[in-house]
Design an enzyme around this catalytic site. Structure first.
Site, PDB file in Angstrom:
ATOM      1  N   GLU A 198      -6.408   6.309  -1.468  1.00 28.60           N
ATOM      2  CA  GLU A 198      -6.427   5.112  -0.631  1.00 28.60           C
ATOM      3  C   GLU A 198      -6.940   3.898  -1.410  1.00 28.60           C
ATOM      4  O   GLU A 198      -6.372   2.803  -1.325  1.00 28.60           O
ATOM      5  CB  GLU A 198      -7.287   5.342   0.612  1.00 28.60           C
ATOM      6  CG  GLU A 198      -6.671   6.303   1.606  1.00 28.60           C
ATOM      7  CD  GLU A 198      -5.350   5.796   2.141  1.00 28.60           C
ATOM      8  OE1 GLU A 198      -5.349   5.014   3.103  1.00 28.60           O
ATOM      9  OE2 GLU A 198      -4.300   6.167   1.581  1.00 28.60           O
ATOM     10  N   HIS A 225       1.651   4.467  -2.824  1.00 33.26           N
ATOM     11  CA  HIS A 225       1.643   5.907  -2.547  1.00 33.26           C
ATOM     12  C   HIS A 225       2.879   6.579  -3.164  1.00 33.26           C
ATOM     13  O   HIS A 225       2.784   7.678  -3.721  1.00 33.26           O
ATOM     14  CB  HIS A 225       1.620   6.166  -1.043  1.00 33.26           C
ATOM     15  CG  HIS A 225       0.270   6.045  -0.415  1.00 33.26           C
ATOM     16  ND1 HIS A 225      -0.864   6.613  -0.958  1.00 33.26           N
ATOM     17  CD2 HIS A 225      -0.131   5.434   0.737  1.00 33.26           C
ATOM     18  CE1 HIS A 225      -1.907   6.355  -0.182  1.00 33.26           C
ATOM     19  NE2 HIS A 225      -1.492   5.631   0.854  1.00 33.26           N
ATOM     20  N   HIS A 273       0.836  -1.203   0.000  1.00 32.25           N
ATOM     21  CA  HIS A 273       0.000   0.000   0.000  1.00 32.25           C
ATOM     22  C   HIS A 273       0.874   1.257   0.000  1.00 32.25           C
ATOM     23  O   HIS A 273       0.647   2.193  -0.778  1.00 32.25           O
ATOM     24  CB  HIS A 273      -0.906  -0.028   1.238  1.00 32.25           C
ATOM     25  CG  HIS A 273      -1.825   1.137   1.354  1.00 32.25           C
ATOM     26  ND1 HIS A 273      -3.138   1.098   0.961  1.00 32.25           N
ATOM     27  CD2 HIS A 273      -1.623   2.398   1.835  1.00 32.25           C
ATOM     28  CE1 HIS A 273      -3.710   2.266   1.187  1.00 32.25           C
ATOM     29  NE2 HIS A 273      -2.802   3.074   1.722  1.00 32.25           N
ATOM     30  N   GLU A 274       1.899   1.294   0.864  1.00 29.56           N
ATOM     31  CA  GLU A 274       2.774   2.460   0.945  1.00 29.56           C
ATOM     32  C   GLU A 274       3.623   2.610  -0.322  1.00 29.56           C
ATOM     33  O   GLU A 274       3.903   3.735  -0.763  1.00 29.56           O
ATOM     34  CB  GLU A 274       3.674   2.370   2.176  1.00 29.56           C
ATOM     35  CG  GLU A 274       2.937   2.327   3.504  1.00 29.56           C
ATOM     36  CD  GLU A 274       2.040   3.535   3.736  1.00 29.56           C
ATOM     37  OE1 GLU A 274       2.328   4.620   3.176  1.00 29.56           O
ATOM     38  OE2 GLU A 274       1.044   3.398   4.473  1.00 29.56           O
TER      39      GLU A 274
END
Length: 518
Positions: A188, A132, A128-129
């Protein structure tokens, strides 16, 4: 006219620093003020300070750092921007959180690791990071923040020419925005979706991402939400995200969870959990100013894990609260030995030494602390030491740096220290004035002492402003004024009546002399 010039300048600035780019993950065309080189530079610049302000790297079990980094690098190599200089760090922070800076600088707190069940869930967090970073979400956030604030910043340019303000450094502002980034709904969902794809490529079970979001949603709705406030502020959970993850996971191949491997990797954290629990209780005791109870709890923590420097720093706080400076200094020294790379240990020992008038050793600690993280408060105390040694130039330099830390008590104290040092040379910097023509056509002046100490023998000059670039000959007023701390007064100059004509006449005033009255 001024608004037109500002608009033109805004357009020129945007034209010079912006470009359209393609989102490396989604392929969508996006407007960005941040180039890839700037993005990487910001991440490099902010990574160290961001770690320092959040507990520093977890060093008790360095193998855990290698383990997390290995999982992260595996996922990063399968990402849409594998060329980024990815780094992964476990922070010694109890708050369950994880974050990414531009350029692939990623952190996860030990407080989040102990809430995960297996390596696949760790992969879900890191994947997930990584998205980003790979999808330039921080760059997009910085662009949005900059566009919102740019017009207001440009409006200060005219004032800057008179010494009242300046356009801030763009890179510094962008870096601050990167650290403070809070991702929106679309970011997100995008990070969940593509992060699960990276997981699947690496052979992890994407159902772990579903379980992770279910956990976060449950915690956000329950009593534990306060302990997760930082995580939820930057990564808000929602039923929508759970549903989207569940749908996405159903379309991806199943994979491994690696529960036992993960359990072995965090075994030291698991073993030390009672020590960190005791630390949390000790912190609560210190907030209640119950230092004796805090020390007993920290005795328990140290008995379980004597290598944890945070326990020793907190012992220093407790001893200081009990007015035992020698014990406090010993505790801080032990904390430094356990972890010499954390700024706070050095700062707090320096503070005890300063309060004991051990100025030379205090200076060494403050300087070492600043080398790790240049804080406003360390600059302030270095200014105080310079003052004690009658080095006014050095004191001015440090107090000026202390003021850059933003508002608050330290900034205010530094401002007033500077005012005492500079009042003779720059009285108009601290004693503010404004001249205007009243309804009867007479010139009046508003005068304000902007310091926390009384001033005496304040003298002013007034002059007519012919246009924005030309000021007429100055006239020194006969009156002298004494002002209390923070006092504002208004008075007539006796100059007038002044004809207004077609173009209203404008006057400027400047304080030419002032001195502290105490």
């Amino acid at each position: 006219m001024y608004k037109t010039l500002t608009t033109l300048f805004t357009v020129a600035v945007l034209a010079s620093i912006s470009s359209c780019s393609t989102n490396p993950v989604t392929g969508a065309s996006e407007f960005s003020l941040v180039s890839e080189a700037q993005e990487i530079a910001i991440g490099e610049q902010q990574y160290g300070p961001s770690q320092q302000t959040q507990g520093g790297a977890y060093i008790i079990d360095r193998l855990l750092q290698d383990y997390v980094s290995g999982v992260g690098q595996t996922l990063a190599a399968l990402s849409d921007r594998p060329e980024l200089p990815y780094e992964f760090v476990v922070l010694n922070n109890a708050i369950p959180n994880a974050w990414a800076l531009p350029g692939g600088k990623i952190a996860i707190n030990r407080g989040l690791l102990v809430k995960l069940d297996d390596e696949a869930e760790l992969a879900a967090v890191l994947g997930h990071e990584i998205v980003h970073a790979a999808a330039r979400h921080s760059a997009a956030q910085m662009t949005r923040s900059t566009l919102v604030g740019l017009t207001a910043q440009l409006a200060t340019i005219a004032a800057a020419s008179r010494g009242y303000g300046e356009l801030g450094n763009m890179a510094s502002q962008l870096g601050g925005a990167a650290v403070m980034a809070k991702y929106g709904r679309d970011d997100e969902l995008e990070s969940d979706r593509y992060g699960m794809g990276y997981m699947a490529k690496a052979g992890y079970d994407p159902q772990a991402a579903v379980r992770l979001q279910e956990l976060f949603l449950e915690l956000s709705e329950g009593r534990k939400s306060d302990t997760l406030s930082q995580l939820f502020a930057s990564h808000p959970p929602s039923a929508e995200r759970v549903a989207a993850n569940r749908d996405r996971a159903g379309k991806l191949p199943p994979g491994e969870r690696y529960k036992e491997r993960f359990s072995r990797a965090i075994s030291q954290l698991t073993h030390d959990a009672p020590a960190y629990k005791a630390q949390e209780e000790a912190l609560a005791a210190l907030k209640e100013e119950d230092a004796a109870t805090a020390l007993k709890l920290l005795d328990t923590a140290v008995a379980i894990q004597p290598a944890e420097s945070q326990f020793w720093e907190m012992r220093g706080h407790a001893w200081k609260m009990l007015d035992k400076p020698e014990n406090a200094q010993k505790a801080y020294t032990t904390a430094i030995r356990r972890n010499p790379e954390l700024f706070s240990h050095r700062f707090y020992r320096g503070l005890v030494r300063y309060e004991q008038n051990e100025l030379e050793s205090a200076r060494t600690d403050f300087l070492t602390s600043r080398a790790l993280l240049p804080t406003a408060i360390s600059a302030y105390y270095l200014g105080e030491i310079a003052l004690a040694e009658n080095d006014s130039d050095q004191a001015i330099a440090y107090f000026s740096q202390a003021m850059q830390g933003g508002g608050g008590k330290i900034s205010s104290s530094a401002y007033n220290k500077l005012a005492r040092l500079e009042l003779n040379q720059q009285p108009d910097k601290y004693i503010l004035s404004h001249a205007y023509i009243d309804k009867r056509g007479y010139l009046r002046v508003v005068l304000r002492n902007n310091t926390d100490f009384p001033v005496r023998s304040v003298r002013l000059q007034v002059a007519e402003v012919i246009n924005r670039q030309v000021v007429g000959s100055a006239q020194l007023l006969r009156q002298r004024f004494d002002l209390a701390a923070g006092e504002q007064t208004e008075f007539g100059t006796g100059i007038g009546p002044l004809a207004q004509g077609d173009q209203p006449r404008q006057f400027a005033s400047r304080v030419t002399l002032a001195a502290p009255a105490d």
